[in-house]
Design a protein around this motif. Structure first.
Motif, PDB file in Angstrom:
ATOM      1  N   GLY A  53       0.786  -1.221   0.000  1.00  0.00           N
ATOM      2  CA  GLY A  53       0.000   0.000   0.000  1.00  0.00           C
ATOM      3  C   GLY A  53       0.820   1.274   0.000  1.00  0.00           C
ATOM      4  N   GLY A  54       2.005   1.224   0.619  1.00  0.00           N
ATOM      5  CA  GLY A  54       2.829   2.421   0.712  1.00  0.00           C
ATOM      6  C   GLY A  54       3.380   2.891  -0.617  1.00  0.00           C
ATOM      7  N   TRP A  55       3.435   2.011  -1.614  1.00  0.00           N
ATOM      8  CA  TRP A  55       4.015   2.412  -2.904  1.00  0.00           C
ATOM      9  C   TRP A  55       3.132   3.401  -3.648  1.00  0.00           C
ATOM     10  N   PRO A  56       1.877   3.076  -3.964  1.00  0.00           N
ATOM     11  CA  PRO A  56       1.057   4.090  -4.636  1.00  0.00           C
ATOM     12  C   PRO A  56       0.736   5.276  -3.740  1.00  0.00           C
ATOM     13  N   MET A  57       0.541   5.047  -2.430  1.00  0.00           N
ATOM     14  CA  MET A  57       0.243   6.172  -1.543  1.00  0.00           C
ATOM     15  C   MET A  57       1.446   7.094  -1.401  1.00  0.00           C
ATOM     16  N   GLY A  58       2.633   6.508  -1.280  1.00  0.00           N
ATOM     17  CA  GLY A  58       3.843   7.323  -1.185  1.00  0.00           C
ATOM     18  C   GLY A  58       4.089   8.104  -2.457  1.00  0.00           C
ATOM     19  N   ALA A  59       3.864   7.469  -3.604  1.00  0.00           N
ATOM     20  CA  ALA A  59       4.039   8.169  -4.882  1.00  0.00           C
ATOM     21  C   ALA A  59       3.056   9.332  -4.996  1.00  0.00           C
ATOM     22  N   MET A  60       1.821   9.121  -4.567  1.00  0.00           N
ATOM     23  CA  MET A  60       0.821  10.183  -4.621  1.00  0.00           C
ATOM     24  C   MET A  60       1.205  11.333  -3.692  1.00  0.00           C
ATOM     25  N   ALA A  61       1.628  11.017  -2.480  1.00  0.00           N
ATOM     26  CA  ALA A  61       2.010  12.063  -1.527  1.00  0.00           C
ATOM     27  C   ALA A  61       3.179  12.894  -2.045  1.00  0.00           C
ATOM     28  N   LEU A  62       4.183  12.229  -2.579  1.00  0.00           N
ATOM     29  CA  LEU A  62       5.352  12.945  -3.089  1.00  0.00           C
ATOM     30  C   LEU A  62       5.009  13.747  -4.332  1.00  0.00           C
ATOM     31  N   ARG A  63       4.199  13.174  -5.208  1.00  0.00           N
ATOM     32  CA  ARG A  63       3.849  13.861  -6.440  1.00  0.00           C
ATOM     33  C   ARG A  63       3.030  15.119  -6.176  1.00  0.00           C
ATOM     34  N   LEU A  64       2.109  15.051  -5.192  1.00  0.00           N
ATOM     35  CA  LEU A  64       1.276  16.210  -4.871  1.00  0.00           C
ATOM     36  C   LEU A  64       1.957  17.171  -3.905  1.00  0.00           C
ATOM     37  N   GLY A  65       3.003  16.691  -3.223  1.00  0.00           N
ATOM     38  CA  GLY A  65       3.669  17.519  -2.220  1.00  0.00           C
ATOM     39  C   GLY A  65       2.872  17.678  -0.946  1.00  0.00           C
ATOM     40  N   VAL A  66       2.012  16.679  -0.638  1.00  0.00           N
ATOM     41  CA  VAL A  66       1.164  16.773   0.545  1.00  0.00           C
ATOM     42  C   VAL A  66       1.538  15.687   1.550  1.00  0.00           C
ATOM     43  N   ARG A  67       1.058  15.875   2.751  1.00  0.00           N
ATOM     44  CA  ARG A  67       1.262  14.914   3.832  1.00  0.00           C
ATOM     45  C   ARG A  67       0.033  14.011   3.903  1.00  0.00           C
ATOM     46  N   LEU A  68       0.268  12.714   3.943  1.00  0.00           N
ATOM     47  CA  LEU A  68      -0.804  11.733   4.071  1.00  0.00           C
ATOM     48  C   LEU A  68      -0.496  10.824   5.249  1.00  0.00           C
ATOM     49  N   GLY A  69      -1.530  10.324   5.887  1.00  0.00           N
ATOM     50  CA  GLY A  69      -1.248   9.436   6.999  1.00  0.00           C
ATOM     51  C   GLY A  69      -2.483   8.840   7.621  1.00  0.00           C
ATOM     52  N   LYS A  70      -2.249   7.839   8.468  1.00  0.00           N
ATOM     53  CA  LYS A  70      -3.275   7.224   9.296  1.00  0.00           C
ATOM     54  C   LYS A  70      -2.884   7.478  10.736  1.00  0.00           C
ATOM     55  N   PRO A  71      -3.728   8.169  11.499  1.00  0.00           N
ATOM     56  CA  PRO A  71      -3.356   8.557  12.865  1.00  0.00           C
ATOM     57  C   PRO A  71      -2.859   7.382  13.694  1.00  0.00           C
TER      58      PRO A  71
END
Length: 331
Positions: free
Chosen positions: A250-268
């Motif tokens: 799961g971290g691969w597409p989510m990490g790519a999306m976060a880096l590409r958009l320049g935003v912070r993503l996470g699960k508390p």
């Protein structure tokens, strides 16, 4: 030859193009007509008593049930593909498209995530309610930023599960490959939760989903990278982000999306991706959707090219030199 078996790769590639158009135009069929809904009903009935078995027996029974379901789906898809490829091309292409379409669900995912952002117009509670349709986590305690993070994460992770993975396995093994993945992913969703109830009976379903999703997850990250244009993502940065999630994939597409958009993503309390990024804003959800559309288009094109080139290998038939099929070039 006048049947589609003469050029199975091109036939299935054309069917994929038509299936993609059907998906974008019509989305998902009603549950009464949806093979995945039928699969879920059958799996639910089969798995009803699995968690009640003692630990050791539950693991074996869960694995046996998994083989029964995935094997049956794969064999049915293989038989259907073989039968449809005996037909003339003009009949085989639309029927294969109808058989393939339910194996992926890009338009539904896109529209459901878009609806989360639209729901903010009615207030945060409405956005939470819409978000709850898409994920299993408790969203009632999330603020607006948390809801947007979850929506973008859901888009990225399910971009793999709902689109790239079935396309990947379609390219590897044709219609049986696409439907085998759909069965694997459905069983993981139903049986593979890492909860006390399913920790033994669902072990095979969870591990199989991780194993068969390994390559597609990384391809999903590549597609999101390609869809972003000239601004690249450092491979080392993506590897670091992907390692932060409990899931091996799961971290691969989510990490790519976060880096590409320049935003912070996470699960508390679990992980934070691209911690140096900014909090997602309303426009970032729209940017994520646009990025997903471009990545999906690239994925469809690459999958069609792969199927066209490798189709005769997994069908087990290669036409003689100069042999064609009515309706295709070279016939």
């Amino acid at each position: 030859m006048h049947d589609a078996l003469a050029m199975p790769g091109l036939t299935l590639a054309a069917a994929l193009a038509l299936a993609a158009a059907l998906d974008w135009r019509f989305g998902e069929p009603r549950n009464a007509w949806h093979p995945v809904a039928w699969l879920g009903t059958a799996a639910g009935a089969l798995g009803r008593r699995l968690p009640a078995a003692p630990a050791g027996r539950a693991v074996g029974l869960g694995a046996l049930a998994w083989v029964l379901v995935v094997g049956s789906v794969t064999l049915l898809a293989a038989g259907l593909q073989w039968a449809l490829l005996q037909l003339p091309v003009w009949a085989a292409v639309p029927l294969l498209a109808l058989a393939l379409k339910p194996a992926f669900a890009w338009r539904m995912l896109h529209d459901e995530v878009a609806a989360v952002e639209s729901a903010f117009a009615q207030g945060l509670p409405a956005a939470r309610t819409q978000m709850a349709r898409l994920c299993s986590r408790d969203v009632q305690a999330l603020d607006a930023q948390g809801v947007r993070e979850t929506a973008i994460e859901t888009l990225a992770e399910n971009f793999n599960d709902s689109l790239v993975a079935p396309l990947c396995w379609l390219a590897v093994a044709g219609l049986p490959g696409a439907w085998a993945w759909r069965a694997v992913n459905t069983l993981d969703a139903m049986w593979g939760y890492r909860s006390p109830r399913w920790q033994w009976a669902g072990r095979c379903a969870a591990r199989a989903d991780d194993a068969l999703g390994w390559l597609p997850a990384r391809l999903s990250a590549v597609l999101l990278w390609l869809a972003g244009g000239a601004r690249g993502i450092a491979p080392a940065a993506l590897v670091r982000q992907a390692a932060l999630t409990p899931s091996p994939n799961g971290g691969w597409p989510m990490g790519a999306m976060a880096l590409r958009l320049g935003v912070r993503l996470g699960k508390p309390g679990v992980y934070t991706l691209n911690a140096a990024g900014r909090a997602p804003q309303p426009a970032d959800t729209l940017r994520a959707l646009a990025l997903g559309r471009r990545a999906a288009l690239i994925g469809f094109v690459l999958a069609a090219l792969a199927v066209a080139g490798w189709g005769p290998v997994w069908v087990g038939h290669s036409p003689a030199p100069g042999q064609g099929v009515e309706g295709w070039p070279g016939s």
